[in-house]
Design an enzyme around this catalytic site. Sequence first.
Site, mmCIF file in Angstrom:
data_model
loop_
_atom_site.group_PDB
_atom_site.id
_atom_site.type_symbol
_atom_site.label_atom_id
_atom_site.label_comp_id
_atom_site.label_asym_id
_atom_site.label_seq_id
_atom_site.Cartn_x
_atom_site.Cartn_y
_atom_site.Cartn_z
ATOM 1 N N LYS A 114 2.099 6.772 -11.886
ATOM 2 C CA LYS A 114 0.764 6.383 -12.344
ATOM 3 C C LYS A 114 0.762 5.988 -13.815
ATOM 4 O O LYS A 114 0.014 5.109 -14.226
ATOM 5 C CB LYS A 114 -0.243 7.514 -12.084
ATOM 6 C CG LYS A 114 -0.534 7.685 -10.599
ATOM 7 C CD LYS A 114 -1.852 8.351 -10.326
ATOM 8 C CE LYS A 114 -2.173 8.215 -8.831
ATOM 9 N NZ LYS A 114 -3.364 8.873 -8.399
ATOM 10 N N LYS A 206 2.889 3.323 -0.526
ATOM 11 C CA LYS A 206 1.947 4.089 0.294
ATOM 12 C C LYS A 206 0.561 3.442 0.253
ATOM 13 O O LYS A 206 0.194 2.795 -0.733
ATOM 14 C CB LYS A 206 1.900 5.562 -0.129
ATOM 15 C CG LYS A 206 1.043 5.880 -1.299
ATOM 16 C CD LYS A 206 0.736 7.382 -1.394
ATOM 17 C CE LYS A 206 -0.259 7.554 -2.533
ATOM 18 N NZ LYS A 206 -1.159 8.648 -2.419
ATOM 19 N N LYS A 209 -5.955 4.178 -2.471
ATOM 20 C CA LYS A 209 -7.299 3.712 -2.848
ATOM 21 C C LYS A 209 -7.222 2.722 -4.001
ATOM 22 O O LYS A 209 -8.054 1.839 -4.129
ATOM 23 C CB LYS A 209 -8.156 4.881 -3.339
ATOM 24 C CG LYS A 209 -8.344 6.005 -2.370
ATOM 25 C CD LYS A 209 -9.318 7.016 -2.992
ATOM 26 C CE LYS A 209 -9.212 8.360 -2.339
ATOM 27 N NZ LYS A 209 -8.403 9.313 -3.128
#
Length: 344
Positions: A114, A206, A209
């Site tokens: 991230k 993956k 969102k």
Amino acid sequence: MPFKQLVFSGVQPTGNLHLGNYLGAITKFVALQDNYDCIYCVVDMHAITVWQEPAELTHTTREVTAAFLACGIDPKKHIIFNQSQVAEHTELTWVFNCVARLGWLNRMTQFKEKAGKDRENVSVGLFAYPNLMAADILVYRATHVPVGEDQKQHLELSRDIAQKFNNDFAKSISERGFGDAFFPLPEPIIQGPATRVMSLRDGSKKMSKSDPSDYSRINLTDDADNIAQKIRKARTDPEPLPSEEKGLETRPEAENLVGIYAALEGTTRAAVLGQFGGGQFSTFKNALVDLAVARLGPIGAEMKKLMQDPGHIDAILADGSARARVIAAQTMTAVKDIVGFVRS
Ligand code: AQP
């Protein structure tokens, strides 16, 4: 000391809930209700580790709650609440910030992914996220945590934190009558054919969102046309489906769709290949569209209905938070005594 069996898990209100959240986590939440006491949390404090528009955060918090309800979680028998309404989560996090080691957090792959190259500019909260997750679970002394595969490493860290707290404060824990361990080592529940649902556009990423492409995921609120379009456009390869699981090994996109079908149908990949192996992808995709629409359509419709009455959703969160606070406050009182904080 034996611990009372208790399930805890959380979902971040960071955007559209998708099929990965549903199959990896929420279907497990629903199934566990029959055999355990369960606490399910909308983890809004985790969400703000990256920027969230305030009005959007309020909306998504209610939407995740609506998804829990629409999928069949019973808020009377169990607890549904949002994290920020129970201050003990952050209180325990501070203690855990002082128990966890910097080296442990430096190994977290989700932070590395991230933060990417912009490490100096991400929030401190994003780095400390796993300590808050440990506190979420352990403030209820929960024993079982249903999660998708991507959360496995964070859960191992929660166990390490619980273990270190138990070791560091062993004498104090025993003197206060808690035996040889105050915190349980929470067990991950990661099972079934879809513990890691992948992007529909790229079988190596993956489903998430935050993927900029809406075609990468199926949202719980997508209508039948949308679901059909996304599945038909999902990336595949030119080969027909294999008849054996081994034939999926080098075909991540095919493997992903077969896993999704198996999870939605409540069966195994082998059984799906037994039915569709040797056939064309288009036939399989049509069947997958029908199945996904049948399973997700009623959930999306119920979520939309529930979202028309935000007062009702807020009342469920208020009730759940009040009940969660009672348990969390007991844990924090004990933790303060164990650590040696003076309290009145
Ligand atoms: N693709 C996935 N397959 C299986 N399980 C998944 N989960 C998430 N993505 C998949 C599981 O869903 C639960 C809630 O996830 P979360 O909202 O707390 O955070 P996340 O894992 O960071 O989910 P996203 O969608 O990838 O969000 P963003 O894009 O905001 O980072 C967890 O149990 C998770 O394992």
